[in-house]
Design a protein around this motif. Structure first.
Motif, PDB file in Angstrom:
ATOM      1  N   LEU A 193       1.694   8.125 -10.921  1.00  0.00           N
ATOM      2  CA  LEU A 193       1.333   7.483  -9.658  1.00  0.00           C
ATOM      3  C   LEU A 193      -0.004   6.768  -9.762  1.00  0.00           C
ATOM      4  O   LEU A 193      -0.171   5.654  -9.250  1.00  0.00           O
ATOM      5  N   LEU A 196       1.001  10.220  -2.496  1.00  0.00           N
ATOM      6  CA  LEU A 196      -0.268   9.496  -2.508  1.00  0.00           C
ATOM      7  C   LEU A 196      -1.301  10.175  -1.615  1.00  0.00           C
ATOM      8  O   LEU A 196      -2.445  10.399  -2.026  1.00  0.00           O
ATOM      9  N   LEU A 252      -0.643   2.579  -9.283  1.00  0.00           N
ATOM     10  CA  LEU A 252      -1.571   1.997  -8.323  1.00  0.00           C
ATOM     11  C   LEU A 252      -2.435   0.907  -8.927  1.00  0.00           C
ATOM     12  O   LEU A 252      -3.016   0.088  -8.202  1.00  0.00           O
TER      13      LEU A 252
END
Length: 231
Positions: free
Chosen positions: A139, A189, A143
């Motif tokens: 993740l 997130l 980003l």
């Protein structure tokens, strides 16, 4: 709470389906090729996750990953063809989509409790020590780069949630899968990357209880009339 292992997470999903309830879920580097395809491939994946997490998708080079793994760059191209292929393999290695789909759907493929089973399994990936760092690396990498973001979104929506949404027989499975993906990626997130309070401090059971109804509605509930009118 005690972080579950992957096996425990699978057992919890099965228990929840059956009961209709909700129990939760340095060695010196050397160059050249390593003996054994499995060991070499896994060493590359481990090195890639570390570099992706530290430098992002854009900053992690094939050369630096090869040096970290103690292999030739040619071996990375042999296994994964490109950095994109390596990143995609890292996602697959962390999530194991076939296993996740099997465990979430269950043998009965019942829609009742589907949102809860999905939430529970996904939370298990983030809470379990053996998969937490893998998920966080992916993740964080996504980003940092538009292409990596798209790869992650497409993987989750198509490889994982596509089969799950498609199994329900409900209309617009692609829309349902994308909606569920937005919920899960957003949850990861805010809880595990940004660590937004109080979401980050909630017990995992509480998080499942909060998001499961939304996932259930996305997967099997009614959609807005503007969508159903297009059928």
């Amino acid at each position: 709470m005690t972080a579950p292992g992957r096996a425990e997470a699978r057992a919890w999903v099965g228990d929840a389906e059956e009961d209709g309830g909700a129990p939760m879920r340095t060695a010196r580097k050397r160059t050249g090729r390593r003996p054994g395809n499995t060991e070499s491939r896994q060493a590359i994946l481990t090195a890639a996750r570390a570099k992706f997490a530290l430098y992002g998708y854009e900053g992690a080079s094939i050369r630096s990953i090869a040096q970290e793994a103690g292999v030739d760059t040619a071996l990375i191209h042999h296994f994964f063809l490109s950095k994109e292929g390596l990143f995609a393999a890292s996602i697959h290695d962390a999530i194991e989509p076939e296993r996740m789909v099997e465990q979430v759907l269950g043998k009965r493929r019942a829609t009742r409790g589907l949102g809860e089973r999905l939430a529970r399994y996904f939370m298990g990936l983030w809470e379990a020590p053996e998969t937490r760092d893998k998920m966080r690396s992916i993740l964080r990498s996504a980003l940092s780069h538009d292409r990596a973001q798209k790869m992650l979104r497409d993987f989750v929506a198509v490889e994982v949630l596509g089969p799950i949404a498609g199994s329900t027989g409900k209309s617009h499975p692609e829309v349902r899968a994308a909606l569920a993906a937005s919920q899960l990626i957003g949850l990861a997130l805010t809880r595990y990357i940004v660590e937004l309070g109080p979401i980050a401090s909630l017990d995992a059971e509480q998080v499942v209880a909060c998001v499961a109804p939304t996932l259930q509605r996305y997967l099997v509930g009614p959609l807005p009339e503007s969508l159903t009118e297009d059928d």
